[in-house]
Scaffold this motif. Structure first.
Motif, PDB file in Angstrom:
ATOM      1  N   GLN A  27      -6.890  13.407  -6.853  1.00 38.17           N
ATOM      2  CA  GLN A  27      -6.842  12.183  -6.055  1.00 38.17           C
ATOM      3  C   GLN A  27      -8.063  11.322  -6.338  1.00 38.17           C
ATOM      4  N   ASP A  28      -9.229  11.919  -6.369  1.00 40.24           N
ATOM      5  CA  ASP A  28     -10.457  11.181  -6.635  1.00 40.24           C
ATOM      6  C   ASP A  28     -10.427  10.553  -8.025  1.00 40.24           C
ATOM      7  N   MET A  31      -7.913   7.566  -8.071  1.00 43.80           N
ATOM      8  CA  MET A  31      -8.450   6.414  -7.352  1.00 43.80           C
ATOM      9  C   MET A  31      -9.595   5.764  -8.117  1.00 43.80           C
ATOM     10  N   GLU A  42     -10.839  -0.737  -2.342  1.00 46.52           N
ATOM     11  CA  GLU A  42     -10.235   0.532  -1.981  1.00 46.52           C
ATOM     12  C   GLU A  42      -9.022   0.383  -1.059  1.00 46.52           C
ATOM     13  N   GLY A  43      -8.684  -0.839  -0.668  1.00 51.31           N
ATOM     14  CA  GLY A  43      -7.538  -1.061   0.198  1.00 51.31           C
ATOM     15  C   GLY A  43      -6.213  -0.644  -0.436  1.00 51.31           C
ATOM     16  N   TYR A  44      -6.187  -0.560  -1.746  1.00 58.03           N
ATOM     17  CA  TYR A  44      -4.963  -0.195  -2.452  1.00 58.03           C
ATOM     18  C   TYR A  44      -4.836   1.303  -2.697  1.00 58.03           C
ATOM     19  N   VAL A  45      -5.944   2.018  -2.707  1.00 58.25           N
ATOM     20  CA  VAL A  45      -5.917   3.398  -3.182  1.00 58.25           C
ATOM     21  C   VAL A  45      -5.165   4.366  -2.287  1.00 58.25           C
ATOM     22  N   ASN A  46      -5.003   4.056  -1.022  1.00 52.14           N
ATOM     23  CA  ASN A  46      -4.210   4.944  -0.159  1.00 52.14           C
ATOM     24  C   ASN A  46      -2.764   5.017  -0.627  1.00 52.14           C
ATOM     25  N   THR A  47      -2.321   3.966  -1.308  1.00 50.76           N
ATOM     26  CA  THR A  47      -0.963   3.940  -1.846  1.00 50.76           C
ATOM     27  C   THR A  47      -0.762   5.059  -2.864  1.00 50.76           C
ATOM     28  N   SER A  49      -2.119   8.116  -2.867  1.00 50.47           N
ATOM     29  CA  SER A  49      -1.882   9.376  -2.146  1.00 50.47           C
ATOM     30  C   SER A  49      -0.498   9.398  -1.512  1.00 50.47           C
ATOM     31  N   THR A  50      -0.136   8.295  -0.884  1.00 54.25           N
ATOM     32  CA  THR A  50       1.164   8.218  -0.219  1.00 54.25           C
ATOM     33  C   THR A  50       2.295   8.384  -1.223  1.00 54.25           C
ATOM     34  N   ALA A  88       3.996  -0.572  -1.743  1.00 54.23           N
ATOM     35  CA  ALA A  88       4.187   0.881  -1.779  1.00 54.23           C
ATOM     36  C   ALA A  88       5.559   1.238  -2.352  1.00 54.23           C
TER      37      ALA A  88
END
Length: 185
Positions: A27-28, A31, A42-47, A49-50, A88
């Protein structure tokens, strides 16, 4: 003697720790790669993981999810203006297309063409890309080739308006049946 409850429990716990650490590292890396390649926040990086969590049962890795996001961010003009939910959905779509052998670059370019040239919404374009994979399988054409040809011919087909995709699909079926490439028409 070696198969005691304590030893088995310790082994299971150790394997769980290894898997958790491997997932965190992947994950790291995904990202960091995305941020380095795009300069995006970093607002995009949660996508990433999801997408991984929602598609891992279909074979999508953390790295592939990151590659899909990166490709869309850099190759689809309207991507950053879309809602987080639509972004997403597109990342998931492109990651899945990659599992069908269609590179993230080809998928992103096709989605961009469908939205900009053919006037589709992002959701319609995502749905059409899945439909095109099914069509490619039905007529015996590699899905990546079908997507590339749509991107190449869309400007010529745009004057057909809402019928452009149907015209394209009919042309593809005819091209396969006759052996004549669409580029030669």
């Amino acid at each position: 003697e070696t198969f005691t409850i304590t030893n088995i429990g310790a082994s299971i716990f150790g394997k769980l720790q290894e898997a958790t650490l491997a997932a965190a590292v992947a994950q790291d890396q995904a990202m960091s790669s995305f941020i380095k390649a795009t300069g995006a926040n970093e607002g995009y990086v949660n996508t990433i993981s999801t997408t991984f969590v929602e598609t891992r049962h279909l074979g999508v890795s953390m790295e592939e999810a990151g590659g899909a996001l990166e490709s869309l961010y850099t190759q689809m003009a309207d991507f950053t203006t879309l809602s987080p939910q639509t972004r997403a959905q597109l990342v998931k779509n492109v990651a899945l297309m990659n599992e069908f052998g269609i590179s993230t670059s080809v998928s992103s370019e096709a989605l961009d063409t469908m939205t900009r040239v053919l006037g589709m919404s992002a959701t319609e374009a995502a749905d059409l890309s899945l439909e095109m994979v099914n069509m490619a399988e039905r007529i015996g054409v590699p899905p990546a080739k079908l997507m590339q040809e749509l991107s190449a011919t869309a400007p010529m087909l745009a004057h057909w308006g809402d019928q452009a995709v149907d015209v394209f699909m009919d042309l593809q079926a005819s091209a396969k049946a006759t052996g004549i490439e669409i580029g030669n028409l």
